[in-house]
Each structure stands twice: as C-alpha cells, then as structure tokens.
Design a protein around this motif. Structure first.
Motif, PDB file in Angstrom:
ATOM      1  N   ASP A  42       0.820  -1.222   0.000  1.00  0.00           N
ATOM      2  CA  ASP A  42       0.000   0.000   0.000  1.00  0.00           C
ATOM      3  C   ASP A  42       0.851   1.267   0.000  1.00  0.00           C
ATOM      4  O   ASP A  42       0.323   2.371  -0.013  1.00  0.00           O
ATOM      5  N   GLU A  43       2.169   1.088   0.000  1.00  0.00           N
ATOM      6  CA  GLU A  43       3.048   2.261   0.076  1.00  0.00           C
ATOM      7  C   GLU A  43       3.522   2.607  -1.327  1.00  0.00           C
ATOM      8  O   GLU A  43       4.374   1.932  -1.883  1.00  0.00           O
ATOM      9  N   ASP A  54       9.167   3.052  10.128  1.00  0.00           N
ATOM     10  CA  ASP A  54       8.167   1.993  10.080  1.00  0.00           C
ATOM     11  C   ASP A  54       6.796   2.654  10.047  1.00  0.00           C
ATOM     12  O   ASP A  54       6.550   3.622  10.765  1.00  0.00           O
ATOM     13  N   LYS A  55       5.934   2.094   9.209  1.00  0.00           N
ATOM     14  CA  LYS A  55       4.598   2.680   9.099  1.00  0.00           C
ATOM     15  C   LYS A  55       3.684   2.105  10.170  1.00  0.00           C
ATOM     16  O   LYS A  55       3.468   0.895  10.228  1.00  0.00           O
ATOM     17  N   LEU A  56       3.173   2.985  11.034  1.00  0.00           N
ATOM     18  CA  LEU A  56       2.206   2.550  12.044  1.00  0.00           C
ATOM     19  C   LEU A  56       0.813   2.496  11.432  1.00  0.00           C
ATOM     20  O   LEU A  56       0.059   1.558  11.635  1.00  0.00           O
ATOM     21  N   MET A  57       0.482   3.537  10.696  1.00  0.00           N
ATOM     22  CA  MET A  57      -0.780   3.623   9.940  1.00  0.00           C
ATOM     23  C   MET A  57      -0.594   4.753   8.936  1.00  0.00           C
ATOM     24  O   MET A  57       0.431   5.444   8.981  1.00  0.00           O
ATOM     25  N   ALA A  58      -1.581   4.940   8.047  1.00  0.00           N
ATOM     26  CA  ALA A  58      -1.430   6.016   7.067  1.00  0.00           C
ATOM     27  C   ALA A  58      -1.202   7.338   7.789  1.00  0.00           C
ATOM     28  O   ALA A  58      -1.958   7.713   8.672  1.00  0.00           O
ATOM     29  N   TYR A  90       4.344   7.485  11.188  1.00  0.00           N
ATOM     30  CA  TYR A  90       5.514   6.627  11.032  1.00  0.00           C
ATOM     31  C   TYR A  90       6.398   6.673  12.277  1.00  0.00           C
ATOM     32  O   TYR A  90       6.629   7.751  12.835  1.00  0.00           O
ATOM     33  N   LYS A 118      -1.217   9.899   1.717  1.00  0.00           N
ATOM     34  CA  LYS A 118      -0.756   8.842   0.812  1.00  0.00           C
ATOM     35  C   LYS A 118       0.605   9.146   0.208  1.00  0.00           C
ATOM     36  O   LYS A 118       1.065   8.446  -0.662  1.00  0.00           O
ATOM     37  N   LYS A 153      -0.121  12.777   9.700  1.00  0.00           N
ATOM     38  CA  LYS A 153      -1.114  13.219  10.681  1.00  0.00           C
ATOM     39  C   LYS A 153      -0.399  13.722  11.929  1.00  0.00           C
ATOM     40  O   LYS A 153      -0.908  14.534  12.674  1.00  0.00           O
TER      41      LYS A 153
END
Ligand SMILES: [Zn+2]
Length: 410
Positions: A17-18, A33-37, A40, A145, A152
């Motif tokens: 999804d990245e 590291d991606k925690l959620m959209a 990071y 995205k 955020k």
C-alpha cells in the motif's frame, strides 16, 4: 556502530500500500516503520538523519536570534476559542478527557505562544525577539498517501517573532528568508527549492513558501524563467508577471512545500491582548511573524531527490553515518579500521555480519545510502589497502589505510 547490533533489518520489498518512493526506500532501508497512514515510527537510522536535519535548522535559527523552547502538544480548548480557530480549522484534532474537558492536539502554536509572551513582554524595550521549538504537530489529514511527506503527526520547527512595528517585522522576515535558504542549501535540496509567493492574508499581500521541485509533489508552482522566483497556484489568478523581476514567462512544475514563512501582524496578538507600551507610553499591539519547517517532509523530499533504482544517496550533511565500512570474510584489519574511525569521531556503520554474503552487503549499502563505502577483504588487503567507493560514483579504487583516514579527516 556495528551493523550486527542494529535491531532493524533491510527489506527486499516495501508494503504494497506504500506507493511513494520516499516511504518505500525509507521502510526498506530500515529508517522508518509505518504505524498507519500518516504516522511513522522513526527507527535508529532515520532518527540519526532527522537529528542532523534538526541540528542544521537549530544552527540557522540560533543565528537569527531564535531562543529554543518546548510547548505542549495538548492544548486547552479555550485558547483556540479565543482566536476562533476551534470552529474554523478543519484539520484540528480535538480530544476529550474523562471529565468532558476538551483539548486540541496542536497543529501549530500561535494559540500557546501569544498568551505565553503576555507574561514576559511589557515594553517596546522587550522587543524584538524570536522563539522556536521542535515539536510534534497534529493535522487531521484525510488523504495521507505521500509517505512521510504528509503526516497526521510529524515533527516541526516553528519559530515565532515579535516586533514593535511592521518595519521591524519586515527586516526580520528577510533574515528568516535567508536562514531558510541556508537550511535548504545545507541539507542538499537548495538547488531544486524555489522561494514561492503565496497568499498573505489580511496583514501582507503575500506570504512565502519554499517549494521543492519533485514529481512526488502535490502542489503546482510557476517558476520565473529569469530569476527562479515562483508563485503557487492559489495566487495564479492575481499575478500577471514575476513579483521580483517583472518577467512574463514561467515554467510549471510539480513541487512539495518544505517550509513557509508568514507575516501574522496582529492576528494572534490582538485576541490575546498581547501589547506593549511604545516610546510615547501608548499601549500598542505586538506584531508577529511565524516560520515553519516540517522535518519528516524535508527528509522525505531529500529521498525523492537523492535516490536511484538501488536506494538512497544521502548528502554528507544529513547522512546517518559518513562511512559504511564493510568487512568481507573475517578479518582483524576491518575491526582495527572501525576502532580508528570511531576514535577520530568519524561516524561509521560497520557491517561486521558474518552470515551475510558480499552481494547482500553491497545491496544493503546502496539501499541505506551512506556517502562513503569502504570494503575490507583479503583481496583489497592484498592489493595494498581498502576498496573505496562513493555512493554516487560507479568505480571503486584501492587506497592505503593511512590515506583513507586522511581523506575522511577532511
Ligand atoms: Zn523573475
């Protein structure tokens, strides 16, 4: 640091999804590291980069008289009601505690710093001054995205300046503009970053953004073909010629906003009654300016600009380490060079892993993107030293170990 001790590992593939280059490479290299959209975690390698960017910004802010502070992210609703932004700011995160008291998670800090300065500023003699911080900001970002370009929650440097008059603000604003140029030059994106006119609000006709040209950008800017000053899309209707040199031809470019500076005037000092006594003994509102830079965004923009099909090419000024020392096969010489470099305070990541192939080590080195790659192997030692290659160069060369230490000391 020894790579065998680093808890992060590189990855062959980024999450599906990245889609953005910056996040793909930073995740694969073990920087974030991606925690959620839009959120990071910054991992050890990424933290070293971010801290270097932070230090460049800190030096430039100190050079224009900024005094570093640290304000809370959690902010009382009342302050936001005072300026009216509790109800007008769409991307404001609002939280409630168990007693139903409401708070904002700060997207910016005018609502905190203006009443703060009321406690310290009484007379025109207390002005001018400027204060800044590095602080996590929160913005309700529904279309997160673009990797770490649009978060955020993200680290931001925000500077606020306080003045007795518009003329004094104007003077300081020019200094801040130059400091911003220095920051982008020093971090390696200066050449592609354009001073961009944007809408100004009630106090000044224009504000300024610093926009970096990249295909990953979500903004459109128009760059003057003569002087490279730009203006953004939102003011394109009101502009017929370059505001700096009056030229009429522009090039349209995709860009990322890496910083902005703004003359606030009395927009925030007035609602909080932040005033001083002027020379005539009259109460007069304090004139303010604000100046922001998002750090993850700067880091992500750098990756968009400084990368190839194999990975990142960090500029030396912000690289996580200066040297990637790679040992092929077990050899004591590599260990010795590692210790020598550490002793000389040359930042080195030492790939001492014994269970990893040469090919995998080289691929990791390209992906992580440290500027100097130094390989120590039986072959290089037989050839008279170590094999040195810069990340942005194709060919390597064998040089003597003493020579290496000399080059790196420069
Ligand atoms: Zn121009």
């Amino acid at each position: 640091m020894k790579q065998s001790q680093l808890f992060t590992k590189t990855q062959k593939n980024a999450p599906k999804d990245e889609v953005s280059t910056n996040a793909q490479l930073l995740i694969r290299g073990g920087f974030v590291d991606k925690l959620m959209a839009g959120a990071y975690t910054i991992l050890p390698l990424g933290w070293r980069v971010l801290k270097k960017i932070e230090q460049v910004i800190r030096e430039e802010m100190n050079a224009i008289g900024g005094q570093e502070i640290f304000m809370p992210s959690l902010q009382p609703k009342e302050n936001w009601e005072t300026t009216g932004r509790w109800s007008t700011m769409d991307d404001l995160y609002k939280v409630k505690d168990a007693s139903d008291r409401e708070y904002a998670l700060g997207p910016t800090h005018e609502e905190i710093i203006s009443p703060l300065m009321k406690k310290f500023v009484n007379s025109y003699k207390d002005l001018p001054f400027a204060a800044y911080q590095f602080q996590n900001k929160f913005r309700m970002e529904l279309r997160a995205k673009s990797g770490i370009l649009r978060g955020k929650e993200f680290l931001m440097k925000d500077l606020y300046s306080f003045h007795i008059s518009q003329e004094d603000l104007d003077k300081y604003y020019e200094k801040a503009k130059q400091a911003y140029k220095n920051i982008f030059d020093r971090t390696g994106i200066g050449e592609k970053t354009f001073l961009t006119f944007a809408s100004g609000g009630s106090f000044s006709k224009y504000s300024h953004e610093f926009q970096t040209e990249t295909d990953a950008g979500e903004d459109i800017i128009f760059v003057c073909s003569e002087c490279s000053t730009a203006y953004n899309k939102e003011i394109s209707d009101e502009i017929s010629h370059c505001p700096e040199c009056k030229n009429h031809t522009f090039h349209e470019k995709k860009a990322v906003e890496v910083g902005n500076i703004f003359k606030l005037g009395t927009k925030y000092s007035a609602p909080f009654d932040l005033t001083v006594m002027n020379e005539k003994g009259e109460k007069t509102p304090v004139i303010m300016g604000c100046y922001g830079i998002g750090l993850q965004r700067l880091m992500g923009t750098l990756v968009e600009l400084c990368s190839d099909e194999n990975g990142i090419l960090w500029p030396e000024s912000v690289a996580p380490f200066r040297v990637h020392l790679i040992s092929l096969g077990k050899n004591e010489e590599a260990e010795k060079i590692y210790k020598d470099l550490e002793k000389k305070n040359i930042e080195v990541l030492f790939d001492d892993r014994e269970d990893t192939s040469a090919g995998a080590k080289f691929a990791d080195a390209d992906l992580i993107g440290i500027p100097w790659r130094v390989v120590v192997s039986q072959k290089s030692l037989a050839g008279g030293g170590v094999e040195v290659k810069k990340r942005n160069e194709k060919e390597s060369e064998i040089i003597k170990i003493e020579e290496l230490l000399k080059i790196l000391k420069k």
